[in-house]
Design a protein around this motif. Structure first.
Motif, PDB file in Angstrom:
ATOM      1  N   ILE A  55       0.808  -1.258   0.005  1.00  0.00           N
ATOM      2  CA  ILE A  55       0.019   0.007  -0.131  1.00  0.00           C
ATOM      3  C   ILE A  55       0.803   1.324   0.031  1.00  0.00           C
ATOM      4  O   ILE A  55       2.119   1.131   0.386  1.00  0.00           O
ATOM      5  CB  ILE A  55      -1.011  -0.117   1.286  1.00  0.00           C
ATOM      6  N   PRO A  56       0.411   2.382  -0.412  1.00  0.00           N
ATOM      7  CA  PRO A  56       1.254   3.523  -0.390  1.00  0.00           C
ATOM      8  C   PRO A  56       1.497   4.356   0.841  1.00  0.00           C
ATOM      9  O   PRO A  56       0.341   3.718   1.955  1.00  0.00           O
ATOM     10  CB  PRO A  56       0.276   4.567  -1.264  1.00  0.00           C
ATOM     11  N   ARG A  57       2.568   4.724   1.302  1.00  0.00           N
ATOM     12  CA  ARG A  57       2.634   5.212   2.477  1.00  0.00           C
ATOM     13  C   ARG A  57       1.455   5.970   3.223  1.00  0.00           C
ATOM     14  O   ARG A  57       1.203   5.943   4.368  1.00  0.00           O
ATOM     15  CB  ARG A  57       3.941   5.977   2.797  1.00  0.00           C
ATOM     16  N   ALA A  58       0.787   6.780   2.327  1.00  0.00           N
ATOM     17  CA  ALA A  58      -0.328   7.599   2.917  1.00  0.00           C
ATOM     18  C   ALA A  58      -1.318   6.905   3.435  1.00  0.00           C
ATOM     19  O   ALA A  58      -2.213   7.359   4.314  1.00  0.00           O
ATOM     20  CB  ALA A  58      -0.822   8.398   1.971  1.00  0.00           C
ATOM     21  N   GLU A  59      -1.410   5.426   2.999  1.00  0.00           N
ATOM     22  CA  GLU A  59      -2.363   4.482   3.539  1.00  0.00           C
ATOM     23  C   GLU A  59      -1.969   3.875   4.877  1.00  0.00           C
ATOM     24  O   GLU A  59      -2.646   2.933   5.143  1.00  0.00           O
ATOM     25  CB  GLU A  59      -3.028   3.771   2.497  1.00  0.00           C
ATOM     26  N   ASN A  60      -0.975   4.137   5.092  1.00  0.00           N
ATOM     27  CA  ASN A  60      -0.199   3.212   6.520  1.00  0.00           C
ATOM     28  C   ASN A  60       0.078   4.320   7.492  1.00  0.00           C
ATOM     29  O   ASN A  60       1.010   3.994   8.304  1.00  0.00           O
ATOM     30  CB  ASN A  60       1.094   2.582   6.044  1.00  0.00           C
ATOM     31  N   LYS A  61      -0.683   5.200   7.788  1.00  0.00           N
ATOM     32  CA  LYS A  61      -0.398   6.544   8.742  1.00  0.00           C
ATOM     33  C   LYS A  61      -0.391   5.631  10.102  1.00  0.00           C
ATOM     34  O   LYS A  61       0.370   6.373  10.889  1.00  0.00           O
ATOM     35  CB  LYS A  61      -1.236   7.584   8.647  1.00  0.00           C
ATOM     36  N   ASP A  62      -1.248   5.061  10.486  1.00  0.00           N
ATOM     37  CA  ASP A  62      -1.526   4.510  11.805  1.00  0.00           C
ATOM     38  C   ASP A  62      -0.328   3.674  12.405  1.00  0.00           C
ATOM     39  O   ASP A  62       0.308   3.770  13.395  1.00  0.00           O
ATOM     40  CB  ASP A  62      -2.763   3.536  11.947  1.00  0.00           C
ATOM     41  N   ALA A  63       0.102   3.023  11.353  1.00  0.00           N
ATOM     42  CA  ALA A  63       1.369   1.910  11.655  1.00  0.00           C
ATOM     43  C   ALA A  63       2.659   2.890  11.732  1.00  0.00           C
ATOM     44  O   ALA A  63       3.394   2.568  12.427  1.00  0.00           O
ATOM     45  CB  ALA A  63       1.592   0.922  10.646  1.00  0.00           C
ATOM     46  N   ASP A  64       2.669   3.706  10.915  1.00  0.00           N
ATOM     47  CA  ASP A  64       3.925   4.743  10.729  1.00  0.00           C
ATOM     48  C   ASP A  64       3.946   5.553  12.074  1.00  0.00           C
ATOM     49  O   ASP A  64       5.166   5.621  12.720  1.00  0.00           O
ATOM     50  CB  ASP A  64       3.511   5.655   9.618  1.00  0.00           C
ATOM     51  N   ALA A  65       2.922   5.995  12.540  1.00  0.00           N
ATOM     52  CA  ALA A  65       2.853   6.706  13.922  1.00  0.00           C
ATOM     53  C   ALA A  65       3.347   5.724  14.936  1.00  0.00           C
ATOM     54  O   ALA A  65       4.114   6.251  15.770  1.00  0.00           O
ATOM     55  CB  ALA A  65       1.392   7.278  14.086  1.00  0.00           C
ATOM     56  N   LEU A  66       3.009   4.590  15.087  1.00  0.00           N
ATOM     57  CA  LEU A  66       3.342   3.669  16.061  1.00  0.00           C
ATOM     58  C   LEU A  66       4.730   3.401  15.965  1.00  0.00           C
ATOM     59  O   LEU A  66       5.524   3.461  16.921  1.00  0.00           O
ATOM     60  CB  LEU A  66       2.877   2.215  16.007  1.00  0.00           C
ATOM     61  N   SER A  67       5.446   3.271  14.639  1.00  0.00           N
ATOM     62  CA  SER A  67       6.931   3.246  14.454  1.00  0.00           C
ATOM     63  C   SER A  67       7.448   4.497  15.046  1.00  0.00           C
ATOM     64  O   SER A  67       8.606   4.370  15.467  1.00  0.00           O
ATOM     65  CB  SER A  67       7.169   2.789  13.078  1.00  0.00           C
ATOM     66  N   ASN A  68       7.113   5.454  14.984  1.00  0.00           N
ATOM     67  CA  ASN A  68       7.572   6.855  15.371  1.00  0.00           C
ATOM     68  C   ASN A  68       7.656   6.847  17.011  1.00  0.00           C
ATOM     69  O   ASN A  68       8.619   7.267  17.629  1.00  0.00           O
ATOM     70  CB  ASN A  68       6.934   7.899  14.789  1.00  0.00           C
ATOM     71  N   ASP A  69       6.425   6.129  17.368  1.00  0.00           N
ATOM     72  CA  ASP A  69       6.679   5.856  18.934  1.00  0.00           C
ATOM     73  C   ASP A  69       7.621   5.091  19.310  1.00  0.00           C
ATOM     74  O   ASP A  69       8.576   5.610  20.265  1.00  0.00           O
ATOM     75  CB  ASP A  69       5.599   5.351  19.391  1.00  0.00           C
ATOM     76  N   GLY A  70       7.998   3.939  18.647  1.00  0.00           N
ATOM     77  CA  GLY A  70       8.986   3.142  18.830  1.00  0.00           C
ATOM     78  C   GLY A  70      10.684   3.937  18.608  1.00  0.00           C
ATOM     79  O   GLY A  70      11.524   3.788  19.321  1.00  0.00           O
ATOM     80  N   MET A  71      10.537   4.522  17.781  1.00  0.00           N
ATOM     81  CA  MET A  71      11.911   5.530  17.414  1.00  0.00           C
ATOM     82  C   MET A  71      11.982   6.356  18.445  1.00  0.00           C
ATOM     83  O   MET A  71      13.018   6.784  18.734  1.00  0.00           O
ATOM     84  CB  MET A  71      11.827   6.167  15.853  1.00  0.00           C
ATOM     85  N   ASP A  72      10.926   7.009  19.062  1.00  0.00           N
ATOM     86  CA  ASP A  72      11.068   7.833  20.262  1.00  0.00           C
ATOM     87  C   ASP A  72      11.328   7.145  21.623  1.00  0.00           C
ATOM     88  O   ASP A  72      11.276   7.858  22.608  1.00  0.00           O
ATOM     89  CB  ASP A  72       9.856   8.921  20.196  1.00  0.00           C
ATOM     90  N   GLY A  73      11.774   5.860  21.448  1.00  0.00           N
ATOM     91  CA  GLY A  73      11.760   5.132  22.955  1.00  0.00           C
ATOM     92  C   GLY A  73      10.707   4.703  23.431  1.00  0.00           C
ATOM     93  O   GLY A  73      10.801   4.177  24.629  1.00  0.00           O
TER      94      GLY A  73
END
Length: 309
Positions: free
Chosen positions: A121-139
């Motif tokens: 899927i395009p990145r724009a359709e994966n925003k919820d998982a992307d937000a969670l991955s940023n939580d992970g990158m933020d520790g």
């Protein structure tokens, strides 16, 4: 009849390889109900490793919900989708190991009477998982399970609280606080600065601050557009005491982008390096350039780069 579940997974690395994390969630395919959310920091790793780890976490969560489910995995990683679908070869040893782990989980679902298939899927359709991955990158480590209540579409515009994105992030041993200072600019220089931030971080930071000056606000708007985050105006970054503003960002933790005047960038660099104020003019800071600082502890600070465009 097997239950139908959808896994959405993502991973990111700020630096590639750099500070990495993954995110994954599971929905009921028919109702859209959110059933599980997962995120975790990975230390230093590549984007591909983080994406595979997101896939594994999503499959584990789906198997825990129903070991006989028919699972649709949706990801914006073409590499992972094609490799897991058997169309692309896996050459890297780290990828082979992670792909094997993911396949074992998929086989467990199949052995239980279910199935697993993959969809890009395009990145724009994966925003919820992307937000969670940023939580992970933020520790942050996220492990939330939900009761499966139906998800309703919100009525009207969705209003987000950008300031909430700048809430404190727990400090983790071995993971530094990262701050990217962007010298405010205008026009094409602001656009170029935004592109440079996107290349550097890969994933969006949770916190984007700007001083109230016109150039800084314009640059922050460009950065926010490419990263998909809102900016928070903080007048402290336009004041004379940058040490106080700097201290608040470090205390917050995680990764923060601060857009401010070139002289403020110099002042922060001078502060962390212990330079006398009469020598700050020796630091080159072009409008639209980036400086990166890592804070491992109060007395262990490293300037990763300056004046990058």
């Amino acid at each position: 009849m097997s239950r139908r579940l959808t896994v959405e997974a993502d991973g990111g690395s700020r630096g590639n390889p750099g500070v990495a994390g993954y995110g994954a969630l599971v929905r009921d395919t028919e109702t859209g109900a959110l059933l599980a959310e997962r995120a975790e920091p990975l230390g230093k790793a590549s984007n591909n490793v983080a994406e595979y780890r997101g896939l594994i976490a999503g499959l584990e969560a789906a198997h825990a919900i129903d070991p006989s489910a028919d699972v649709l995995v949706r990801m914006d990683s073409k590499l992972v989708v094609e490799q897991m679908s058997g169309r692309w070869k896996i050459k890297h040893e780290d990828m082979r190991r992670l792909a094997l782990e993911a396949r074992e989980l998929a086989n467990a679902l199949r052995d239980g009477g279910g199935s697993v298939r993959y969809q890009w899927i395009p990145r724009a359709e994966n925003k919820d998982a992307d937000a969670l991955s940023n939580d992970g990158m933020d520790g942050l480590t996220v492990r939330r399970d939900h009761d499966g209540g139906a998800v309703e579409e919100p009525a009207g515009d969705v209003v987000t609280d950008d300031a909430a994105a700048c809430a404190p992030v727990p400090r983790r041993p071995g993971t530094p606080v990262r701050v990217v200072l962007v010298a405010g600019a205008s026009g094409s220089a602001a656009t170029s600065a935004a592109a440079a931030v996107q290349r550097l971080l890969g994933g969006a930071p949770r916190c984007l601050l700007t001083d109230p000056s016109d150039d800084a606000v314009e640059t922050a708007a460009e950065v926010g557009d490419v990263l998909g985050v809102g900016s928070v105006v903080d007048a402290a970054w336009a004041g004379s005491d940058v040490a106080e503003a700097w201290g608040k960002v470090v205390a917050r933790g995680g990764t923060t982008v601060v857009v401010c005047a070139p002289d403020t960038v110099r002042a922060v660099l001078g502060h962390v390096l212990g330079m006398p104020s009469d020598r700050l003019g020796r630091i080159a800071v072009a409008a639209g350039s980036l400086a990166g600082i890592e804070v491992w502890s109060d007395d262990d600070v490293s300037v990763a780069f300056t004046n990058r465009t």
